[in-house]
Write an enzyme that holds these catalytic residues in place. Structure first.
Site, PDB file in Angstrom:
ATOM      1  N   CYS A  43     -33.171  12.776  -1.483  1.00 36.93           N
ATOM      2  CA  CYS A  43     -33.831  11.603  -0.904  1.00 36.93           C
ATOM      3  C   CYS A  43     -32.842  10.707  -0.170  1.00 36.93           C
ATOM      4  CB  CYS A  43     -34.538  10.810  -2.003  1.00 36.93           C
ATOM      5  SG  CYS A  43     -35.224   9.262  -1.408  1.00 36.93           S
ATOM      6  N   CYS A  48     -35.466  11.530   2.568  1.00 36.27           N
ATOM      7  CA  CYS A  48     -36.274  10.346   2.895  1.00 36.27           C
ATOM      8  C   CYS A  48     -35.516   9.235   3.619  1.00 36.27           C
ATOM      9  CB  CYS A  48     -36.861   9.736   1.619  1.00 36.27           C
ATOM     10  SG  CYS A  48     -37.350  10.927   0.391  1.00 36.27           S
ATOM     11  N   LYS A  51     -33.953  10.260   7.087  1.00 36.09           N
ATOM     12  CA  LYS A  51     -35.130  10.596   7.907  1.00 36.09           C
ATOM     13  C   LYS A  51     -35.834   9.324   8.371  1.00 36.09           C
ATOM     14  CE  LYS A  51     -38.920  10.570   6.306  1.00 36.09           C
ATOM     15  NZ  LYS A  51     -39.570  11.527   5.443  1.00 36.09           N
ATOM     16  N   TYR A 178     -44.733  18.740   6.116  1.00 35.67           N
ATOM     17  CA  TYR A 178     -44.179  17.390   6.276  1.00 35.67           C
ATOM     18  C   TYR A 178     -42.937  17.401   7.170  1.00 35.67           C
ATOM     19  CZ  TYR A 178     -46.177  15.398   1.840  1.00 35.67           C
ATOM     20  OH  TYR A 178     -46.965  14.928   0.834  1.00 35.67           O
ATOM     21  N   GLU A 182     -42.684  15.732  10.819  1.00 39.04           N
ATOM     22  CA  GLU A 182     -41.905  14.488  10.921  1.00 39.04           C
ATOM     23  C   GLU A 182     -40.764  14.657  11.921  1.00 39.04           C
ATOM     24  OE1 GLU A 182     -40.799  13.416   6.921  1.00 39.04           O
ATOM     25  OE2 GLU A 182     -42.750  12.513   6.522  1.00 39.04           O
ATOM     26  N   HIS A 441     -58.655 -10.383   9.829  1.00 42.61           N
ATOM     27  CA  HIS A 441     -58.919 -10.166  11.245  1.00 42.61           C
ATOM     28  C   HIS A 441     -57.906 -10.881  12.119  1.00 42.61           C
ATOM     29  CE1 HIS A 441     -61.415  -9.170  14.663  1.00 42.61           C
ATOM     30  NE2 HIS A 441     -61.315 -10.413  15.071  1.00 42.61           N
ATOM     31  N   GLU A 446     -58.545  -3.718   8.647  1.00 41.86           N
ATOM     32  CA  GLU A 446     -59.805  -4.374   8.270  1.00 41.86           C
ATOM     33  C   GLU A 446     -60.974  -3.388   8.309  1.00 41.86           C
ATOM     34  OE1 GLU A 446     -61.666  -7.190  11.135  1.00 41.86           O
ATOM     35  OE2 GLU A 446     -59.941  -6.763  12.402  1.00 41.86           O
TER      36      GLU A 446
HETATM   37  P1  NDP Z   1     -44.066  22.471   3.172  1.00 42.80           P
HETATM   38  O1  NDP Z   1     -44.269  23.423   2.076  1.00 42.80           O
HETATM   39  O2  NDP Z   1     -44.814  21.200   3.217  1.00 42.80           O
HETATM   40  O3  NDP Z   1     -44.316  23.205   4.572  1.00 42.80           O
HETATM   41  C1  NDP Z   1     -43.735  24.433   4.881  1.00 42.80           C
HETATM   42  C2  NDP Z   1     -44.308  24.917   6.188  1.00 42.80           C
HETATM   43  O4  NDP Z   1     -43.631  26.110   6.598  1.00 42.80           O
HETATM   44  C3  NDP Z   1     -45.773  25.286   6.084  1.00 42.80           C
HETATM   45  O5  NDP Z   1     -46.391  24.961   7.316  1.00 42.80           O
HETATM   46  C4  NDP Z   1     -45.724  26.785   5.874  1.00 42.80           C
HETATM   47  O6  NDP Z   1     -46.874  27.430   6.325  1.00 42.80           O
HETATM   48  C5  NDP Z   1     -44.554  27.158   6.747  1.00 42.80           C
HETATM   49  N1  NDP Z   1     -43.890  28.390   6.339  1.00 42.80           N
HETATM   50  C6  NDP Z   1     -43.454  28.750   5.122  1.00 42.80           C
HETATM   51  N2  NDP Z   1     -42.869  29.949   5.151  1.00 42.80           N
HETATM   52  C7  NDP Z   1     -42.930  30.362   6.439  1.00 42.80           C
HETATM   53  C8  NDP Z   1     -42.504  31.531   7.116  1.00 42.80           C
HETATM   54  N3  NDP Z   1     -41.880  32.515   6.474  1.00 42.80           N
HETATM   55  N4  NDP Z   1     -42.747  31.640   8.443  1.00 42.80           N
HETATM   56  C9  NDP Z   1     -43.384  30.652   9.097  1.00 42.80           C
HETATM   57  N5  NDP Z   1     -43.812  29.522   8.514  1.00 42.80           N
HETATM   58  C10 NDP Z   1     -43.586  29.380   7.198  1.00 42.80           C
HETATM   59  O7  NDP Z   1     -42.495  22.235   3.177  1.00 42.80           O
HETATM   60  P2  NDP Z   1     -41.586  21.186   3.865  1.00 42.80           P
HETATM   61  O8  NDP Z   1     -40.285  21.896   3.977  1.00 42.80           O
HETATM   62  O9  NDP Z   1     -42.186  20.600   5.078  1.00 42.80           O
HETATM   63  O10 NDP Z   1     -41.486  20.039   2.773  1.00 42.80           O
HETATM   64  C11 NDP Z   1     -41.110  20.325   1.419  1.00 42.80           C
HETATM   65  C12 NDP Z   1     -41.598  19.268   0.492  1.00 42.80           C
HETATM   66  O11 NDP Z   1     -40.817  18.110   0.658  1.00 42.80           O
HETATM   67  C13 NDP Z   1     -43.035  18.810   0.730  1.00 42.80           C
HETATM   68  O12 NDP Z   1     -43.954  19.594   0.050  1.00 42.80           O
HETATM   69  C14 NDP Z   1     -43.018  17.407   0.222  1.00 42.80           C
HETATM   70  O13 NDP Z   1     -43.352  17.390  -1.119  1.00 42.80           O
HETATM   71  C15 NDP Z   1     -41.582  16.963   0.416  1.00 42.80           C
HETATM   72  N6  NDP Z   1     -41.471  16.051   1.567  1.00 42.80           N
HETATM   73  C16 NDP Z   1     -42.143  14.876   1.544  1.00 42.80           C
HETATM   74  C17 NDP Z   1     -42.056  13.996   2.589  1.00 42.80           C
HETATM   75  C18 NDP Z   1     -42.811  12.715   2.564  1.00 42.80           C
HETATM   76  O14 NDP Z   1     -43.282  12.329   1.507  1.00 42.80           O
HETATM   77  N7  NDP Z   1     -42.983  12.036   3.689  1.00 42.80           N
HETATM   78  C19 NDP Z   1     -41.232  14.293   3.763  1.00 42.80           C
HETATM   79  C20 NDP Z   1     -40.590  15.571   3.698  1.00 42.80           C
HETATM   80  C21 NDP Z   1     -40.710  16.400   2.623  1.00 42.80           C
HETATM   81  P3  NDP Z   1     -48.191  27.582   5.390  1.00 42.80           P
HETATM   82  O15 NDP Z   1     -48.839  26.233   5.365  1.00 42.80           O
HETATM   83  O16 NDP Z   1     -48.991  28.608   6.087  1.00 42.80           O
HETATM   84  O17 NDP Z   1     -47.694  28.027   4.048  1.00 42.80           O
END
Ligand code: NDP
Length: 457
Positions: A43, A48, A51, A178, A182, A441, A446
Site C-alpha cells: 500500500c 495505494c 498510485k 483495478y 487505474e 444543493h 444530492e
Molecule cells: P484483478 O484480479 O482485479 O484483475 C486482473 C485482470 O487481469 C482481470 O481483468 C483478469 O481477467 C486479467 N487477467 C488475469 N490473468 C490474465 C491472463 N493470463 N491474460 C490476460 N488477462 C488476464 O487484479 P489487479 O492486479 O487489477 O488487482 C489486484 C487486487 O489489488 C484487486 O483485486 C484489489 O483487491 C487490489 N487493488 C485495489 C485497488 C483499490 O482499492 N482501488 C487498486 C488496485 C488494486 P478476468 O477478469 O477475465 O479474470
C-alpha cells in the site's frame, strides 16, 4: 515453555505493522517483526499511496483547458516525470520512516530480513537468526503475477511504474481489473498513449454492469483505446528495440501486430507464500497459494495466524488492518473477534472514479426481486464548459425489505462519496431512509437522495 517473543509478525505492511504495534503498545506483548523489503508494504511503497499521488498528478492534465474555458488565461506546459518522481521518492522515504518509528515507539523489535517458519513456534531469518514465538502472524502480502507468455519478462508490472526513468510515449496494458484501469487513466492523463487489452467482454469484471459500462465509455471518450475480448498472443522486442527502453512488438489474439514502448501486465496478484516453510509445518494453502484461515484469521496450525492479501479474502488495505486488529483482540485482548467482511466499500481510482458498496444489480437480481434507482447526467462543473463527462448515481433496493443492497457511484471523487453513503448502507438503511434526507444543493451527490421512481424492477 518460554519463548523469545509473544508474537512474531512476518511482513511489515499495513496489516502486520498495525497488529504488531497494537499487540506491543496496548497489550504489552513482546513483539518481533521481520520485513525483507521496505516498511509500509504494498500500500505505502508500491500501491495505494504512490498510485493515488499519480492520480492527483494526472488530474492536472486538463486543468489549464478547463480553467481557460471558465475564463482564466493560464499557460500550460508538459508534465515533468522526473520532478514528480523525485518528490514521490522523498514522500515514500518519509512514510517508511514513519512506519519504522511507530514500530520502534511501540517497542516492537524489527529485523530487516526474510523470515520463514521452521516449526509452529519458530521462525528463521535470512540473517541466520532463529527465534521462538508463542504466536506467529503471517502478513506477507502478495505480488504481481505475469501471464504465462514467452518473453513476459520484457513487460513491466505495477511495481515498476514508479521507478521508470521516463514515461513511455505509448503503453499497452493487459488486464481489465483495478490496476489495469487505474493505470490506464493515470498514464493517459500524464500524456501517454494508452491501449488496454482485456480478455473479458468488459473491464472491471464483478462490478455493477451499468457502472463499469459508464467507466469504459468515459475512458474511451477521453482517448484510451480499450479492446475487449483481446489478449496478447505473442510479445517480442521490436526491430531496433531492446525490450527494456525500446519498443515491443505485440501480436493480439484478435490478429494484427502493433508496437508499443512498454507493456504493463496488470493480470492479478498472488499471495506471498512460496518458500516460507508453511506446508511443512501444517499450514494449509488454497488453490491460489493463499493461506486458509478461519473467521479469526487462525490457520490449521493453532499458533499461526494470517491476515491481509496473503489470505486472499478481500485484498484491500483497510481490510488487512481490520483483520490485524481483530487478531490482536482475539489473541491478546481476550475477546474472540471475527472479522466482518460484509458490505465493504471500495473505490476504483479511474477517471471518473467508481465508489461502490454492496451488491451489483446483477448479484442482487440473482437473489430476489429488486428495484433499481439510477440517474446518469452531465455534472454542472463540466457541462458548463461543454465537456461530455457523465456521472452515475445508483441504488439497488430490495423490493421486499426496501433495504439498499448496493450503492454505485461513478463520478469525480466517488471514493469520498461512497465512504459516507457506505455508513447508511452498512446500517441497513432503506430507500425511504435515503429519501428522508434533504438534498445538499447544488452537488452531484444530492441525486442519491432524490431518486424518485425506479428505472427498472
Ligand atoms: P484483478 O484480479 O482485479 O484483475 C486482473 C485482470 O487481469 C482481470 O481483468 C483478469 O481477467 C486479467 N487477467 C488475469 N490473468 C490474465 C491472463 N493470463 N491474460 C490476460 N488477462 C488476464 O487484479 P489487479 O492486479 O487489477 O488487482 C489486484 C487486487 O489489488 C484487486 O483485486 C484489489 O483487491 C487490489 N487493488 C485495489 C485497488 C483499490 O482499492 N482501488 C487498486 C488496485 C488494486 P478476468 O477478469 O477475465 O479474470
Amino acid at each position: 515453555m518460554s519463548f523469545d517473543f509473544d508474537l512474531f509478525v512476518i511482513g511489515g505492511g499495513s496489516g502486520g505493522v498495525r497488529a504488531a504495534r497494537v499487540a506491543a503498545g496496548e497489550h504489552g506483548a513482546k513483539v518481533g517483526l521481520a520485513e525483507m523489503d521496505r516498511y509500509g508494504g504494498t500500500c505505502v511503497i508500491r500501491g495505494c499511496v504512490p498510485k493515488k499521488l499519480m492520480v492527483f498528478a494526472s488530474g492536472f492534465g486538463d486543468v489549464v483547458e478547463r480553467a481557460n474555458a471558465y475564463g482564466w488565461d493560464y499557460g500550460g506546459g508538459p508534465f515533468d516525470w522526473s520532478r514528480f518522481r523525485t518528490r514521490l521518492e522523498g514522500e515514500l522515504e518519509r512514510l517508511e520512516g514513519v512506519y519504522r518509528r511507530l514500530l520502534k515507539e511501540s517497542g516492537v523489535e524489527t529485523f530487516d530480513a526474510r523470515a520463514r517458519l521452521r516449526d509452529p513456534h519458530t521462525v528463521e531469518l535470512s540473517t541466520g537468526e532463529t527465534f521462538t514465538a508463542k504466536h506467529v502472524l503471517i502478513a506477507s502480502g502478495g505480488r504481481a503475477v505475469r501471464p504465462a507468455l514467452d518473453n513476459a519478462g520484457l513487460g513491466i508490472v505495477s511495481d515498476d511504474i514508479f521507478h521508470l526513468d521516463r514515461l513511455p510515449e505509448t503503453i499497452l496494458i493487459l488486464g481489465g481489473g483495478y490496476i489495469a484501469c487505474e493505470f490506464a487513466c493515470i498514464l493517459h492523463g500524464l500524456g501517454v498513449g494508452v491501449t488496454l487489452y482485456c480478455r473479458g467482454d468488459q473491464i472491471l469484471r464483478g462490478f455493477d454492469d451499468e457502472a463499469r459500462g459508464l467507466i469504459a465509455e468515459q475512458m474511451r471518450a477521453r482517448g484510451i483505446e480499450i479492446q475487449t475480448a483481446t489478449n496478447i498472443a505473442a510479445l517480442a522486442p521490436a526491430d531496433g528495440g531492446d525490450g527494456g527502453r525500446g519498443a515491443l512488438r505485440v501480436t493480439a489474439t484478435t490478429g494484427g501486430e502493433r508496437t508499443f514502448d512498454r507493456v504493463l501486465f496488470a493480470t492479478g496478484r498472488a499471495p506471498n507464500t512460496p518458500d516460507m516453510g508453511l506446508e511443512d509445518v501444517g499450514v494449509e494453502l488454497g488453490a491460489r497459494g493463499e493461506i486458509l484461515v478461519d473467521e479469526y484469521s487462525q490457520t490449521a496450525v493453532p499458533s499461526v495466524y494470517a491476515i491481509g492479501d496473503v489470505t486472499d479474502r478481500i485484498n484491500l488495505t483497510p481490510v488487512a488492518i481490520r483483520e490485524g486488529m481483530a487478531f490482536v483482540r482475539t489473541v491478546f485482548g481476550g475477546t474472540p473477534t471475527p472479522v466482518d467482511h460484509e458490505l465493504v466499500p471500495s473505490a476504483v481510482f479511474t477517471q471518473p472514479e467508481m465508489g461502490t458498496i454492496g451488491l451489483s444489480e446483477e448479484e442482487a437480481r440473482a437473489q430476489g426481486p429488486v428495484e433499481i434507482y439510477a440517474t446518469s447526467f452531465r455534472p454542472m462543473q463540466t457541462s458548463f464548459i461543454d465537456r461530455p463527462e457523465k456521472v452515475l448515481m445508483k441504488l439497488v433496493v430490495c423490493s421486499e425489505t426496501r433495504r439498499v443492497l448496493g450503492c454505485h457511484i461513478v463520478a469525480p471523487d466517488a471514493g469520498e462519496m461512497i465512504q459516507l453513503a457506505g455508513i447508511a448502507v452498512k446500517m441497513g438503511a432503506t430507500k425511504e431512509d435515503f429519501d428522508r434526507v434533504v438534498a445538499v444543493h447544488p452537488t452531484m451527490s444530492e441525486e442519491i437522495v432524490t431518486l424518485r421512481a425506479p428505472v427498472r424492477s
